[in-house]
Design a protein around this motif. Sequence first.
Motif, PDB file in Angstrom:
ATOM      1  N   UNK A   1      33.974  22.755  97.447  1.00  0.00           N
ATOM      2  CA  UNK A   1      32.667  22.338  97.064  1.00  0.00           C
ATOM      3  C   UNK A   1      32.612  21.569  95.811  1.00  0.00           C
ATOM      4  N   UNK A   2      32.233  20.484  95.693  1.00  0.00           N
ATOM      5  CA  UNK A   2      31.946  19.688  94.283  1.00  0.00           C
ATOM      6  C   UNK A   2      30.649  19.857  94.112  1.00  0.00           C
ATOM      7  N   UNK A   3      30.227  20.336  92.648  1.00  0.00           N
ATOM      8  CA  UNK A   3      29.024  20.748  92.242  1.00  0.00           C
ATOM      9  C   UNK A   3      28.856  19.505  90.981  1.00  0.00           C
ATOM     10  N   UNK A   4      27.992  18.630  91.321  1.00  0.00           N
ATOM     11  CA  UNK A   4      27.956  17.516  90.211  1.00  0.00           C
ATOM     12  C   UNK A   4      26.755  17.602  89.545  1.00  0.00           C
ATOM     13  N   UNK A   5      26.744  18.282  88.283  1.00  0.00           N
ATOM     14  CA  UNK A   5      25.577  18.360  87.676  1.00  0.00           C
ATOM     15  C   UNK A   5      25.509  17.201  86.592  1.00  0.00           C
ATOM     16  N   UNK A   6      24.572  17.081  85.675  1.00  0.00           N
ATOM     17  CA  UNK A   6      24.102  15.878  84.967  1.00  0.00           C
ATOM     18  C   UNK A   6      25.238  15.559  84.076  1.00  0.00           C
ATOM     19  N   UNK A   7      26.105  16.348  83.285  1.00  0.00           N
ATOM     20  CA  UNK A   7      27.235  15.995  82.271  1.00  0.00           C
ATOM     21  C   UNK A   7      28.575  16.468  82.934  1.00  0.00           C
ATOM     22  N   UNK A   8      28.498  17.469  83.903  1.00  0.00           N
ATOM     23  CA  UNK A   8      29.819  18.019  84.131  1.00  0.00           C
ATOM     24  C   UNK A   8      29.707  18.278  85.426  1.00  0.00           C
ATOM     25  N   UNK A   9      31.123  18.175  86.075  1.00  0.00           N
ATOM     26  CA  UNK A   9      31.181  18.390  87.477  1.00  0.00           C
ATOM     27  C   UNK A   9      32.262  19.730  87.891  1.00  0.00           C
ATOM     28  N   UNK A  10      31.840  20.210  88.687  1.00  0.00           N
ATOM     29  CA  UNK A  10      32.620  21.428  89.113  1.00  0.00           C
ATOM     30  C   UNK A  10      33.241  21.300  90.385  1.00  0.00           C
ATOM     31  N   UNK A  11      34.616  21.382  90.414  1.00  0.00           N
ATOM     32  CA  UNK A  11      35.416  21.386  91.595  1.00  0.00           C
ATOM     33  C   UNK A  11      35.807  22.766  92.073  1.00  0.00           C
ATOM     34  N   UNK A  12      35.232  23.332  93.123  1.00  0.00           N
ATOM     35  CA  UNK A  12      35.333  24.741  93.298  1.00  0.00           C
ATOM     36  C   UNK A  12      35.982  24.737  94.792  1.00  0.00           C
ATOM     37  N   UNK A  13      37.298  25.012  94.891  1.00  0.00           N
ATOM     38  CA  UNK A  13      38.002  25.446  96.108  1.00  0.00           C
ATOM     39  C   UNK A  13      37.388  26.469  96.554  1.00  0.00           C
ATOM     40  N   UNK A  14      37.340  26.677  98.027  1.00  0.00           N
ATOM     41  CA  UNK A  14      36.561  27.661  98.713  1.00  0.00           C
ATOM     42  C   UNK A  14      37.220  29.057  98.157  1.00  0.00           C
ATOM     43  N   UNK A  15      38.602  29.109  97.884  1.00  0.00           N
ATOM     44  CA  UNK A  15      39.246  30.227  97.602  1.00  0.00           C
ATOM     45  C   UNK A  15      38.913  30.759  96.260  1.00  0.00           C
TER      46      UNK A  15
END
Length: 229
Positions: A77-91
């Motif tokens: 799951x990729x969470x794109x916020x305004x300044x930062x993007x978080x790459x969250x593997x399901x695990x």
Amino acid sequence: MRRLGLRRRQDGTTHIRPGGALVLCALVWVLCGATTLQAFWLLGADGWRFAVLPAVVSAVIWVVLWAPRVIVREDLIEVRNVLVTHLLPMGAIAHPRLGAMLRFDLVPAAHEETTAVVTAWNAPGVGRDRPRDRLSRSDPRSAHGSPTARENWAERLRRDQLTSPSHVAVAAWERWTAQDAQTRGRAGPAAEGLRPGETDAPSAERRLNRFTLGLLTACVLAVLVRGLI
């Protein structure tokens, strides 16, 4: 309107954004585009002075409302916020929470006591009860005529979560968790043997949105140049 921001792409990803934000972006861009065309139509090349502000507003709207989103993939799951993007593997996700906002509790790293939380600020949450609906549900006379009048708070929350576009992310995590549990069960106890303090959960990543930062910098410089010339 709520389903307007839910888009499934041909590559298998699902993009989640508020439908109202997309409508607002379209309206602002149409207005800014009309203002820019009018400036150049009336003033010719000198119309650039009046085109700078609409262009800056359009860019800021893109940065704040259009670019931020949640992208759901099969195992990430990729969470794109305004300044930062978080790459969250399901695990790496311990538990997703869907309330007023969509949040992800992450699996703590080894020897960490606190749990990191990633908030998708531009993802649609659950709707709020309108005062009229709350009063109608609390009215004893309405309990005999409508099945929804007897719903308690937990039932209404669960129903709102299921109808929220952001529930796609929660459902994807639940499917991955179920499949992972089945895989571990077939692999046997040896696959789960870890030393104390170790974890086989993949780590989440975060990165700066360089294009967004560059665009905001260009907007600031454009405004400064317009003021100096």
